[in-house]
Design a protein around this motif. Structure first.
Motif, PDB file in Angstrom:
ATOM      1  N   LYS A 139       0.830  -1.204   0.000  1.00  0.00           N
ATOM      2  CA  LYS A 139       0.000   0.000   0.000  1.00  0.00           C
ATOM      3  C   LYS A 139       0.869   1.260   0.000  1.00  0.00           C
ATOM      4  O   LYS A 139       0.572   2.239  -0.687  1.00  0.00           O
ATOM      5  N   LEU A 140       1.967   1.218   0.769  1.00  0.00           N
ATOM      6  CA  LEU A 140       2.891   2.355   0.803  1.00  0.00           C
ATOM      7  C   LEU A 140       3.586   2.509  -0.548  1.00  0.00           C
ATOM      8  O   LEU A 140       3.757   3.628  -1.042  1.00  0.00           O
ATOM      9  N   LEU A 141       3.957   1.394  -1.164  1.00  0.00           N
ATOM     10  CA  LEU A 141       4.578   1.431  -2.482  1.00  0.00           C
ATOM     11  C   LEU A 141       3.628   2.059  -3.501  1.00  0.00           C
ATOM     12  O   LEU A 141       4.026   2.904  -4.317  1.00  0.00           O
ATOM     13  N   ALA A 142       2.363   1.651  -3.458  1.00  0.00           N
ATOM     14  CA  ALA A 142       1.369   2.208  -4.369  1.00  0.00           C
ATOM     15  C   ALA A 142       1.236   3.719  -4.183  1.00  0.00           C
ATOM     16  O   ALA A 142       1.165   4.481  -5.161  1.00  0.00           O
ATOM     17  N   LYS A 143       1.236   4.148  -2.934  1.00  0.00           N
ATOM     18  CA  LYS A 143       1.121   5.579  -2.639  1.00  0.00           C
ATOM     19  C   LYS A 143       2.331   6.339  -3.190  1.00  0.00           C
ATOM     20  O   LYS A 143       2.185   7.403  -3.808  1.00  0.00           O
ATOM     21  N   ASN A 144       3.527   5.786  -2.972  1.00  0.00           N
ATOM     22  CA  ASN A 144       4.745   6.453  -3.439  1.00  0.00           C
ATOM     23  C   ASN A 144       4.804   6.539  -4.965  1.00  0.00           C
ATOM     24  O   ASN A 144       5.333   7.502  -5.524  1.00  0.00           O
ATOM     25  N   LEU A 145       4.265   5.521  -5.629  1.00  0.00           N
ATOM     26  CA  LEU A 145       4.273   5.496  -7.092  1.00  0.00           C
ATOM     27  C   LEU A 145       3.077   6.229  -7.687  1.00  0.00           C
ATOM     28  O   LEU A 145       2.979   6.370  -8.909  1.00  0.00           O
ATOM     29  N   GLU A 146       2.158   6.661  -6.823  1.00  0.00           N
ATOM     30  CA  GLU A 146       0.928   7.318  -7.258  1.00  0.00           C
ATOM     31  C   GLU A 146       0.131   6.421  -8.200  1.00  0.00           C
ATOM     32  O   GLU A 146      -0.411   6.850  -9.221  1.00  0.00           O
ATOM     33  N   LEU A 147       0.081   5.137  -7.813  1.00  0.00           N
ATOM     34  CA  LEU A 147      -0.705   4.139  -8.529  1.00  0.00           C
ATOM     35  C   LEU A 147      -1.735   3.552  -7.577  1.00  0.00           C
ATOM     36  O   LEU A 147      -1.541   3.543  -6.359  1.00  0.00           O
ATOM     37  N   PRO A 148      -2.842   3.045  -8.101  1.00  0.00           N
ATOM     38  CA  PRO A 148      -3.856   2.457  -7.220  1.00  0.00           C
ATOM     39  C   PRO A 148      -3.359   1.144  -6.597  1.00  0.00           C
ATOM     40  O   PRO A 148      -2.575   0.405  -7.204  1.00  0.00           O
ATOM     41  N   ASP A 156      24.024   4.626 -18.554  1.00  0.00           N
ATOM     42  CA  ASP A 156      22.922   4.064 -19.328  1.00  0.00           C
ATOM     43  C   ASP A 156      21.702   4.913 -18.998  1.00  0.00           C
ATOM     44  O   ASP A 156      21.068   4.739 -17.956  1.00  0.00           O
ATOM     45  N   ALA A 157      21.389   5.827 -19.885  1.00  0.00           N
ATOM     46  CA  ALA A 157      20.370   6.838 -19.595  1.00  0.00           C
ATOM     47  C   ALA A 157      18.952   6.363 -19.854  1.00  0.00           C
ATOM     48  O   ALA A 157      17.995   7.063 -19.528  1.00  0.00           O
ATOM     49  N   THR A 158      18.791   5.175 -20.434  1.00  0.00           N
ATOM     50  CA  THR A 158      17.467   4.597 -20.702  1.00  0.00           C
ATOM     51  C   THR A 158      17.520   3.127 -20.270  1.00  0.00           C
ATOM     52  O   THR A 158      17.403   2.224 -21.094  1.00  0.00           O
ATOM     53  N   ALA A 159      17.652   2.902 -18.988  1.00  0.00           N
ATOM     54  CA  ALA A 159      18.066   1.593 -18.481  1.00  0.00           C
ATOM     55  C   ALA A 159      17.037   0.483 -18.674  1.00  0.00           C
ATOM     56  O   ALA A 159      17.401  -0.681 -18.851  1.00  0.00           O
ATOM     57  N   GLY A 160      15.746   0.806 -18.623  1.00  0.00           N
ATOM     58  CA  GLY A 160      14.730  -0.243 -18.763  1.00  0.00           C
ATOM     59  C   GLY A 160      14.907  -1.338 -17.720  1.00  0.00           C
ATOM     60  O   GLY A 160      14.980  -1.072 -16.524  1.00  0.00           O
ATOM     61  N   LEU A 161      14.993  -2.582 -18.172  1.00  0.00           N
ATOM     62  CA  LEU A 161      15.185  -3.705 -17.255  1.00  0.00           C
ATOM     63  C   LEU A 161      16.653  -3.935 -16.905  1.00  0.00           C
ATOM     64  O   LEU A 161      16.983  -4.906 -16.229  1.00  0.00           O
ATOM     65  N   GLY A 162      17.531  -3.083 -17.390  1.00  0.00           N
ATOM     66  CA  GLY A 162      18.932  -3.145 -16.987  1.00  0.00           C
ATOM     67  C   GLY A 162      19.773  -4.185 -17.697  1.00  0.00           C
ATOM     68  O   GLY A 162      20.912  -4.442 -17.296  1.00  0.00           O
ATOM     69  N   ARG A 195      13.338   6.686 -15.907  1.00  0.00           N
ATOM     70  CA  ARG A 195      12.385   7.697 -15.461  1.00  0.00           C
ATOM     71  C   ARG A 195      10.993   7.158 -15.183  1.00  0.00           C
ATOM     72  O   ARG A 195      10.186   7.825 -14.544  1.00  0.00           O
ATOM     73  N   VAL A 196      10.655   5.961 -15.695  1.00  0.00           N
ATOM     74  CA  VAL A 196       9.335   5.390 -15.429  1.00  0.00           C
ATOM     75  C   VAL A 196       9.349   4.789 -14.031  1.00  0.00           C
ATOM     76  O   VAL A 196      10.124   3.864 -13.750  1.00  0.00           O
ATOM     77  N   SER A 197       8.510   5.286 -13.163  1.00  0.00           N
ATOM     78  CA  SER A 197       8.625   5.005 -11.735  1.00  0.00           C
ATOM     79  C   SER A 197       8.525   3.519 -11.398  1.00  0.00           C
ATOM     80  O   SER A 197       9.322   2.997 -10.609  1.00  0.00           O
ATOM     81  N   PHE A 198       7.556   2.809 -11.976  1.00  0.00           N
ATOM     82  CA  PHE A 198       7.405   1.401 -11.590  1.00  0.00           C
ATOM     83  C   PHE A 198       8.530   0.542 -12.160  1.00  0.00           C
ATOM     84  O   PHE A 198       8.931  -0.453 -11.550  1.00  0.00           O
ATOM     85  N   VAL A 199       9.078   0.933 -13.316  1.00  0.00           N
ATOM     86  CA  VAL A 199      10.228   0.208 -13.868  1.00  0.00           C
ATOM     87  C   VAL A 199      11.454   0.443 -12.984  1.00  0.00           C
ATOM     88  O   VAL A 199      12.248  -0.475 -12.724  1.00  0.00           O
ATOM     89  N   ARG A 200      11.583   1.647 -12.487  1.00  0.00           N
ATOM     90  CA  ARG A 200      12.708   1.967 -11.599  1.00  0.00           C
ATOM     91  C   ARG A 200      12.648   1.120 -10.322  1.00  0.00           C
ATOM     92  O   ARG A 200      13.666   0.634  -9.838  1.00  0.00           O
ATOM     93  N   VAL A 201      11.445   0.938  -9.800  1.00  0.00           N
ATOM     94  CA  VAL A 201      11.276   0.095  -8.604  1.00  0.00           C
ATOM     95  C   VAL A 201      11.665  -1.346  -8.910  1.00  0.00           C
ATOM     96  O   VAL A 201      12.295  -2.027  -8.095  1.00  0.00           O
ATOM     97  N   MET A 202      11.307  -1.825 -10.089  1.00  0.00           N
ATOM     98  CA  MET A 202      11.696  -3.178 -10.489  1.00  0.00           C
ATOM     99  C   MET A 202      13.217  -3.306 -10.596  1.00  0.00           C
ATOM    100  O   MET A 202      13.804  -4.312 -10.189  1.00  0.00           O
ATOM    101  N   LEU A 203      13.856  -2.271 -11.123  1.00  0.00           N
ATOM    102  CA  LEU A 203      15.310  -2.264 -11.228  1.00  0.00           C
ATOM    103  C   LEU A 203      15.960  -2.293  -9.847  1.00  0.00           C
ATOM    104  O   LEU A 203      16.913  -3.048  -9.610  1.00  0.00           O
ATOM    105  N   GLN A 204      15.463  -1.449  -8.952  1.00  0.00           N
ATOM    106  CA  GLN A 204      15.985  -1.435  -7.586  1.00  0.00           C
ATOM    107  C   GLN A 204      15.891  -2.821  -6.964  1.00  0.00           C
ATOM    108  O   GLN A 204      16.833  -3.297  -6.319  1.00  0.00           O
ATOM    109  N   ASP A 205      14.760  -3.459  -7.162  1.00  0.00           N
ATOM    110  CA  ASP A 205      14.535  -4.785  -6.599  1.00  0.00           C
ATOM    111  C   ASP A 205      15.490  -5.809  -7.204  1.00  0.00           C
ATOM    112  O   ASP A 205      16.071  -6.635  -6.496  1.00  0.00           O
ATOM    113  N   GLY A 206      15.678  -5.753  -8.524  1.00  0.00           N
ATOM    114  CA  GLY A 206      16.581  -6.691  -9.173  1.00  0.00           C
ATOM    115  C   GLY A 206      18.021  -6.515  -8.727  1.00  0.00           C
ATOM    116  O   GLY A 206      18.748  -7.503  -8.524  1.00  0.00           O
ATOM    117  N   LEU A 207      18.451  -5.274  -8.574  1.00  0.00           N
ATOM    118  CA  LEU A 207      19.806  -5.003  -8.097  1.00  0.00           C
ATOM    119  C   LEU A 207      19.981  -5.482  -6.655  1.00  0.00           C
ATOM    120  O   LEU A 207      21.023  -6.047  -6.293  1.00  0.00           O
TER     121      LEU A 207
END
Length: 262
Positions: A19-28, A105-111, A129-141
């Motif tokens: 729920k906190l993640l959704a709030k931070n990403l401004e997604l439902p 890498d200025a357009t990292a996507g899935l890295g 720059r896409v917020s939910f993709v960035r979260v996925m990258l953080q998680d993968g790293l």
């Protein structure tokens, strides 16, 4: 842009975090009571479970969720058998001339490309720059940092908290760009699935041409742009030279010779 995606979890004990993640990403936030295949309110879910954070397509017959995973599958196979510095991306970046390059890498996507370059000894900074993709990258790293074969490579990868436009007082030996482009290329079924997810949710980078001038300012030695076959030059700017591959090409903009590296 992201009306078709919500954040959810299959694990009740993670619900507060999600729920906190959704709030931070401004997604439902979507309360997932049953199986993903029965979800009809959203086409995709950003799914957080004990395994990590993934993008999952909903509905009957949906494929398996997509993770950022540097430890298995095609990414791991490329790490072990990808051809080392003989790969086109390595030549384009200049690893045939120098080693230990700093790359943005200025357009990292899935890295994926950033990971290849880190495998080859580069220190790689990533922008997404896409917020939910960035979260996925953080998680993968994060998950990669605990893997005995990958941890040392992941240490050379740093996810920045800005996009290329917000980088100040920094420079890189090489800036790498791979903007989204509306094309279909020959690729594996898994790669097609992942690209379909991204095209549905993110679309093409309509401002891709604007990235090149920023890249030119931040690069010391060269800018490398990955393009599909037949795509126009980024920002209508002809490169110094090109490396042609089976399904695409690398446009290389040389600013200074890598022979001048200290």
């Amino acid at each position: 842009m992201f009306d078709s995606i919500a954040v959810a979890t299959t694990d009740a004990f993670l619900e507060a975090d999600v729920k906190l993640l959704a709030k931070n990403l401004e997604l439902p936030f979507y309360s997932l009571k049953g199986q993903i295949k029965f979800v009809s309110d959203y086409e995709y879910l950003l799914l957080k479970t004990e395994e990590g954070i993934s993008i999952a397509k909903t509905g009957k017959g949906a494929p398996k969720p997509v993770f950022v995973d540097f430890t298995s599958g095609a990414v791991d196979h490329r790490r072990r058998f990808g051809g080392g510095k003989g790969q086109d991306i390595a030549k384009a970046v200049g690893l045939n001339k120098a080693s230990n390059l700093s790359v943005l890498d200025a357009t990292a996507g899935l890295g994926r490309d950033a990971f290849v370059l880190a495998c080859l000894g580069c220190t790689v900074s990533l922008c997404e720059r896409v917020s939910f993709v960035r979260v996925m990258l953080q998680d993968g790293l994060y998950r990669g940092s605990f893997h005995h074969e990958v941890a040392e490579i992941v240490e050379r990868m740093t996810l920045l908290d800005t996009d290329i436009r917000g980088i100040e007082n920094q420079s890189f030996d090489v800036v790498y760009l791979d903007p989204m482009y509306p094309h279909m290329e020959k690729s594996s079924a898994a790669a097609k699935k992942e690209m379909a997810f991204f095209r549905d949710l993110v679309g093409q980078d309509v401002d891709a041409d604007e990235l090149l001038p920023f890249a030119m300012q931040l690069a010391e030695y060269r800018v490398v742009v990955k393009r599909p076959k037949g795509a126009p030059f980024l920002n209508n700017t002809e490169p110094t030279y090109q490396l042609e591959g089976k399904s695409g090409r690398f446009d290389v903009y040389v600013l200074k010779s890598l022979d001048l590296l200290p």
